[in-house]
Design a protein around this motif. Structure first.
Motif, PDB file in Angstrom:
ATOM      1  N   HIS A 127      33.669  43.690  35.834  1.00 10.91           N
ATOM      2  CA  HIS A 127      33.294  42.441  36.496  1.00 10.91           C
ATOM      3  C   HIS A 127      34.527  41.551  36.620  1.00 10.91           C
ATOM      4  CE1 HIS A 127      29.281  43.796  35.264  1.00 10.91           C
ATOM      5  NE2 HIS A 127      28.804  43.012  36.215  1.00 10.91           N
ATOM      6  N   ASN A 128      34.628  40.844  37.744  1.00  9.96           N
ATOM      7  CA  ASN A 128      35.769  39.949  37.921  1.00  9.96           C
ATOM      8  C   ASN A 128      35.497  38.605  37.272  1.00  9.96           C
ATOM      9  OD1 ASN A 128      34.184  38.426  39.716  1.00  9.96           O
ATOM     10  ND2 ASN A 128      35.054  39.401  41.527  1.00  9.96           N
ATOM     11  N   SER A 129      36.426  37.702  37.409  1.00 11.32           N
ATOM     12  CA  SER A 129      36.335  36.419  36.718  1.00 11.32           C
ATOM     13  C   SER A 129      35.214  35.532  37.245  1.00 11.32           C
ATOM     14  CB  SER A 129      37.666  35.671  36.831  1.00 11.32           C
ATOM     15  OG  SER A 129      38.017  35.518  38.194  1.00 11.32           O
ATOM     16  N   SER A 130      34.652  35.901  38.391  1.00  8.56           N
ATOM     17  CA  SER A 130      33.515  35.159  38.941  1.00  8.56           C
ATOM     18  C   SER A 130      32.195  35.757  38.483  1.00  8.56           C
ATOM     19  CB  SER A 130      33.571  35.150  40.472  1.00  8.56           C
ATOM     20  OG  SER A 130      34.749  34.509  40.924  1.00  8.56           O
ATOM     21  N   ARG A 132      31.154  38.797  39.244  1.00 14.40           N
ATOM     22  CA  ARG A 132      30.668  39.792  40.192  1.00 14.40           C
ATOM     23  C   ARG A 132      31.218  41.179  39.831  1.00 14.40           C
ATOM     24  NH1 ARG A 132      32.230  35.526  43.689  1.00 14.40           N
ATOM     25  NH2 ARG A 132      30.450  34.493  44.661  1.00 14.40           N
ATOM     26  N   TYR A 133      30.426  42.204  40.170  1.00 16.15           N
ATOM     27  CA  TYR A 133      30.889  43.566  39.890  1.00 16.15           C
ATOM     28  C   TYR A 133      32.186  43.828  40.650  1.00 16.15           C
ATOM     29  CZ  TYR A 133      31.391  48.582  39.709  1.00 16.15           C
ATOM     30  OH  TYR A 133      31.912  49.838  39.526  1.00 16.15           O
ATOM     31  N   ALA A 134      33.155  44.405  39.963  1.00 10.91           N
ATOM     32  CA  ALA A 134      34.436  44.732  40.586  1.00 10.91           C
ATOM     33  C   ALA A 134      35.058  45.889  39.826  1.00 10.91           C
ATOM     34  CB  ALA A 134      35.371  43.529  40.570  1.00 10.91           C
ATOM     35  N   PHE A 135      35.507  46.893  40.559  1.00  7.57           N
ATOM     36  CA  PHE A 135      36.105  48.070  39.937  1.00  7.57           C
ATOM     37  C   PHE A 135      37.315  47.689  39.096  1.00  7.57           C
ATOM     38  CE2 PHE A 135      38.787  51.859  39.797  1.00  7.57           C
ATOM     39  CZ  PHE A 135      37.879  52.822  39.399  1.00  7.57           C
ATOM     40  N   ALA A 136      38.090  46.703  39.556  1.00  9.65           N
ATOM     41  CA  ALA A 136      39.311  46.288  38.848  1.00  9.65           C
ATOM     42  C   ALA A 136      39.015  45.517  37.574  1.00  9.65           C
ATOM     43  CB  ALA A 136      40.202  45.453  39.766  1.00  9.65           C
TER      44      ALA A 136
END
Length: 279
Positions: A127-130, A132-136
């Motif tokens: 998950h990103n800093s917001s 939300r799902y994110a591969f990174a």
């Protein structure tokens, strides 16, 4: 005749399967690319929101022009106030209260918030800093570490992304020249900037440091420090002249290796300075 029809049917099915694999692979690559792009854009917005400026490198102004990650690495002090600029954590907290620190390494793309999720150590792995799902994923710490960096050992995790984002640039320290010319990095907390001196960078396995080594006792910390300076792996870069003791506060930056599934690359540093910021 039947054999020919069977052969044609076989090759037709094989071609269809190969085509489907190609389409699925291309789709997956496209999704990952878009996800990484959106994630990096979200971090760029966070950098703007944080109004982050760090002091401490002679080439800071040049870095702003040449490298986004070095943006604001040096700024003239306000009259009568030589404290470094800090991070607007009030603004960042309004975006995501899990953001509690910020890390910046000169001459790299590493310029990110540090997050910690209550009761879920793996949340920011994808998950990103917001949120939300994110591969990174994000740069994060586990609950085993406090948020004030006062633990004997604090471990920060980040993915080794092919586009150079997140903690991929830690691999720069595999180069002896880069290691020699970049002795420190900065971590920001509300009202403070922490300066860390790098003493080792090396390949390791996926051993969980906080679980495998006893950092709660001085004896365990001394043994670990001796092990690191003795040389844990081939190709290790070490600053032999850097003094590290069991009383010091250490930080390990951890990322994956691209050529070994269970491999990790670690950059380790000792806290040298804690100073108040103007933010």
């Amino acid at each position: 005749m039947r054999d020919k029809k069977g052969t044609h049917r076989f090759w037709g099915v094989l071609f269809y399967l190969a085509l489907m694999v190609t389409i699925v692979s291309a789709s997956y690559a496209g999704v990952r690319f878009c996800s990484n792009l959106v994630t990096e854009q979200s971090y760029e917005r966070l950098r703007d929101a944080a109004e982050a400026f760090a002091v401490g490198t002679k080439n800071g102004q040049q870095g702003k022009e040449k490298n986004k990650a070095a943006k604001g690495m040096e700024r003239e002090s306000e009259a009568g106030d030589d404290r470094p600029e800090g991070i607007d954590f009030a603004e960042l907290s309004s975006i995501n209260p899990d953001i509690y620190a910020w890390i910046r390494i000169p001459d790299t793309q590493i310029d990110y918030p540090v997050l910690q999720r209550e009761e879920d150590d793996t949340y920011y792995l994808r998950h990103n800093s917001s949120g939300r799902y994110a591969f990174a994923g994000s740069i994060y710490t586990e609950e085993a570490n406090s948020r004030d960096f006062k633990d004997p050992m604090t471990v920060l995790y980040g993915h080794n992304m092919r586009d150079g984002s997140m903690f991929q640039n830690l691999h720069f320290f595999e180069d002896k020249t880069f290691f020699a010319e970049h002795p420190e990095f900065f971590i920001y907390l509300p009202g403070y900037r922490l300066t860390y001196e790098i003493f080792a960078a090396y390949r390791f396995d996926d051993t969980h440091l906080l679980g495998a080594f006893d950092f709660s006792k001085k004896k365990g910390r001394r043994a670990y420090i001796r092990e690191v300076f003795a040389g844990i792996s081939m190709g290790q870069n070490t600053r032999e002249d850097v003094k590290v003791t069991a009383k010091d506060k250490l930080v390990t930056l951890s990322t994956c290796t691209s050529d070994q599934a269970d491999g990790r690359y670690l950059v380790q540093a000792v806290l040298r300075k804690k100073e108040k910021t103007r933010q």
